[in-house]
Design a protein around this motif. Structure first.
Motif, PDB file in Angstrom:
ATOM      1  N   GLN A 128       0.829  -1.211   0.000  1.00 33.94           N
ATOM      2  CA  GLN A 128       0.000   0.000   0.000  1.00 33.94           C
ATOM      3  C   GLN A 128       0.859   1.255   0.000  1.00 33.94           C
ATOM      4  N   VAL A 129       1.950   1.251   0.759  1.00 37.86           N
ATOM      5  CA  VAL A 129       2.851   2.403   0.784  1.00 37.86           C
ATOM      6  C   VAL A 129       3.490   2.587  -0.592  1.00 37.86           C
ATOM      7  N   GLU A 130       3.936   1.499  -1.206  1.00 36.55           N
ATOM      8  CA  GLU A 130       4.513   1.582  -2.553  1.00 36.55           C
ATOM      9  C   GLU A 130       3.524   2.191  -3.542  1.00 36.55           C
ATOM     10  N   GLU A 131       2.283   1.735  -3.488  1.00 37.29           N
ATOM     11  CA  GLU A 131       1.251   2.246  -4.400  1.00 37.29           C
ATOM     12  C   GLU A 131       0.962   3.717  -4.128  1.00 37.29           C
ATOM     13  N   TYR A 132       0.953   4.107  -2.864  1.00 32.50           N
ATOM     14  CA  TYR A 132       0.731   5.505  -2.497  1.00 32.50           C
ATOM     15  C   TYR A 132       1.855   6.383  -3.058  1.00 32.50           C
ATOM     16  N   ILE A 133       3.082   5.964  -2.890  1.00 25.58           N
ATOM     17  CA  ILE A 133       4.227   6.731  -3.399  1.00 25.58           C
ATOM     18  C   ILE A 133       4.157   6.830  -4.921  1.00 25.58           C
ATOM     19  N   GLU A 134       3.795   5.740  -5.591  1.00 28.93           N
ATOM     20  CA  GLU A 134       3.646   5.773  -7.055  1.00 28.93           C
ATOM     21  C   GLU A 134       2.584   6.786  -7.471  1.00 28.93           C
ATOM     22  N   SER A 135       1.510   6.887  -6.696  1.00 33.05           N
ATOM     23  CA  SER A 135       0.469   7.863  -7.033  1.00 33.05           C
ATOM     24  C   SER A 135       0.991   9.288  -6.848  1.00 33.05           C
ATOM     25  N   LEU A 136       1.853   9.501  -5.867  1.00 27.97           N
ATOM     26  CA  LEU A 136       2.428  10.831  -5.644  1.00 27.97           C
ATOM     27  C   LEU A 136       3.402  11.216  -6.753  1.00 27.97           C
ATOM     28  N   VAL A 137       4.086  10.234  -7.301  1.00 26.58           N
ATOM     29  CA  VAL A 137       5.005  10.498  -8.417  1.00 26.58           C
ATOM     30  C   VAL A 137       4.232  11.152  -9.547  1.00 26.58           C
ATOM     31  N   ASP A 138       3.021  10.668  -9.774  1.00 24.93           N
ATOM     32  CA  ASP A 138       2.174  11.214 -10.844  1.00 24.93           C
ATOM     33  C   ASP A 138       1.514  12.533 -10.449  1.00 24.93           C
ATOM     34  N   THR A 139       0.884  12.580  -9.272  1.00 22.59           N
ATOM     35  CA  THR A 139       0.094  13.754  -8.902  1.00 22.59           C
ATOM     36  C   THR A 139       0.932  14.946  -8.446  1.00 22.59           C
ATOM     37  N   LEU A 140       2.065  14.697  -7.789  1.00 25.93           N
ATOM     38  CA  LEU A 140       2.896  15.793  -7.281  1.00 25.93           C
ATOM     39  C   LEU A 140       4.168  15.992  -8.093  1.00 25.93           C
ATOM     40  N   ASP A 141       4.296  15.231  -9.166  1.00 24.05           N
ATOM     41  CA  ASP A 141       5.518  15.269  -9.965  1.00 24.05           C
ATOM     42  C   ASP A 141       6.727  15.036  -9.055  1.00 24.05           C
ATOM     43  N   LEU A 142       6.600  14.021  -8.224  1.00 21.17           N
ATOM     44  CA  LEU A 142       7.592  13.681  -7.225  1.00 21.17           C
ATOM     45  C   LEU A 142       8.656  12.782  -7.825  1.00 21.17           C
ATOM     46  N   ASP A 143       9.908  13.061  -7.504  1.00 20.31           N
ATOM     47  CA  ASP A 143      11.012  12.213  -7.932  1.00 20.31           C
ATOM     48  C   ASP A 143      11.306  11.237  -6.801  1.00 20.31           C
ATOM     49  N   ALA A 144      10.822  10.015  -6.938  1.00 18.97           N
ATOM     50  CA  ALA A 144      10.975   9.020  -5.881  1.00 18.97           C
ATOM     51  C   ALA A 144      11.215   7.646  -6.488  1.00 18.97           C
ATOM     52  N   ASP A 145      12.036   6.892  -5.806  1.00 17.52           N
ATOM     53  CA  ASP A 145      12.270   5.496  -6.174  1.00 17.52           C
ATOM     54  C   ASP A 145      11.958   4.639  -4.964  1.00 17.52           C
ATOM     55  N   SER A 146      11.392   3.481  -5.219  1.00 11.04           N
ATOM     56  CA  SER A 146      11.153   2.546  -4.126  1.00 11.04           C
ATOM     57  C   SER A 146      11.819   1.218  -4.460  1.00 11.04           C
ATOM     58  N   MET A 147      12.374   0.593  -3.424  1.00 10.31           N
ATOM     59  CA  MET A 147      13.011  -0.707  -3.598  1.00 10.31           C
ATOM     60  C   MET A 147      12.585  -1.589  -2.436  1.00 10.31           C
ATOM     61  N   ARG A 148      12.128  -2.755  -2.785  1.00  9.52           N
ATOM     62  CA  ARG A 148      11.661  -3.694  -1.769  1.00  9.52           C
ATOM     63  C   ARG A 148      12.578  -4.903  -1.743  1.00  9.52           C
ATOM     64  N   SER A 149      12.986  -5.271  -0.556  1.00 15.78           N
ATOM     65  CA  SER A 149      13.792  -6.468  -0.350  1.00 15.78           C
ATOM     66  C   SER A 149      13.218  -7.197   0.855  1.00 15.78           C
ATOM     67  N   GLY A 150      12.454  -8.239   0.592  1.00 19.07           N
ATOM     68  CA  GLY A 150      11.802  -8.974   1.678  1.00 19.07           C
ATOM     69  C   GLY A 150      10.829  -8.097   2.423  1.00 19.07           C
ATOM     70  N   ASN A 151      11.056  -7.938   3.717  1.00 24.81           N
ATOM     71  CA  ASN A 151      10.141  -7.136   4.541  1.00 24.81           C
ATOM     72  C   ASN A 151      10.639  -5.706   4.738  1.00 24.81           C
ATOM     73  N   VAL A 152      11.553  -5.252   3.856  1.00 20.85           N
ATOM     74  CA  VAL A 152      12.102  -3.896   3.958  1.00 20.85           C
ATOM     75  C   VAL A 152      11.771  -3.115   2.691  1.00 20.85           C
ATOM     76  N   LEU A 153      11.173  -1.944   2.871  1.00 22.47           N
ATOM     77  CA  LEU A 153      10.856  -1.050   1.760  1.00 22.47           C
ATOM     78  C   LEU A 153      11.664   0.234   1.947  1.00 22.47           C
ATOM     79  N   THR A 154      12.500   0.538   0.958  1.00 16.85           N
ATOM     80  CA  THR A 154      13.303   1.754   0.993  1.00 16.85           C
ATOM     81  C   THR A 154      12.732   2.740  -0.011  1.00 16.85           C
ATOM     82  N   LEU A 155      12.427   3.934   0.455  1.00 20.94           N
ATOM     83  CA  LEU A 155      11.902   5.006  -0.384  1.00 20.94           C
ATOM     84  C   LEU A 155      12.990   6.067  -0.487  1.00 20.94           C
ATOM     85  N   ASP A 156      13.422   6.361  -1.697  1.00 24.45           N
ATOM     86  CA  ASP A 156      14.495   7.326  -1.919  1.00 24.45           C
ATOM     87  C   ASP A 156      13.919   8.535  -2.631  1.00 24.45           C
TER      88      ASP A 156
END
Length: 108
Positions: free
Chosen positions: A16-44
């Motif tokens: 859900q957090v990944e999907e939320y960030i992806e929506s912000l990339v579109d709506t806020l013209d946000l420059d963000a990358d997400s990387m998931r490794s197991g139970n860890v989500l890194t948002l850059d």
């Protein structure tokens, strides 16, 4: 709640957090990358820093590291709540994210 059930809730939250960030990339013209490794989500967020979210099954918690500090959440009554303030995760995450990015983010 069993460890398996908690892991499923934690995984769903990370998605859900990944999907939320992806929506912000579109709506806020946000420059963000997400990387998931197991139970860890890194948002850059490039020049705005990183946020790291991970589920801690052994502790039955969700942990968030942000510029403003580290936060722990416990699952109760169908939602993750901050262990100190009892603020729901979604509300708290948007507040922390808005502060880190220096702009208002819509509800999650």
């Amino acid at each position: 709640m069993t460890d398996t059930e908690l892991q499923a809730v934690g995984d769903a939250t990370l998605v859900q957090v990944e999907e939320y960030i992806e929506s912000l990339v579109d709506t806020l013209d946000l420059d963000a990358d997400s990387m998931r490794s197991g139970n860890v989500l890194t948002l850059d967020f490039e020049d705005k820093g990183k946020m790291i979210l991970n589920s801690q099954v052994a502790n039955h918690e969700l942990w968030l590291a942000a510029k403003s500090g580290g936060f722990h959440y416990q699952y109760a009554n169908g939602e993750w709540l901050d262990t100190r303030s009892k603020t729901p995760f979604r509300t708290h995450f948007v507040e922390l994210l808005s502060g880190q990015l220096g702009q208002h983010c819509p509800k999650f």
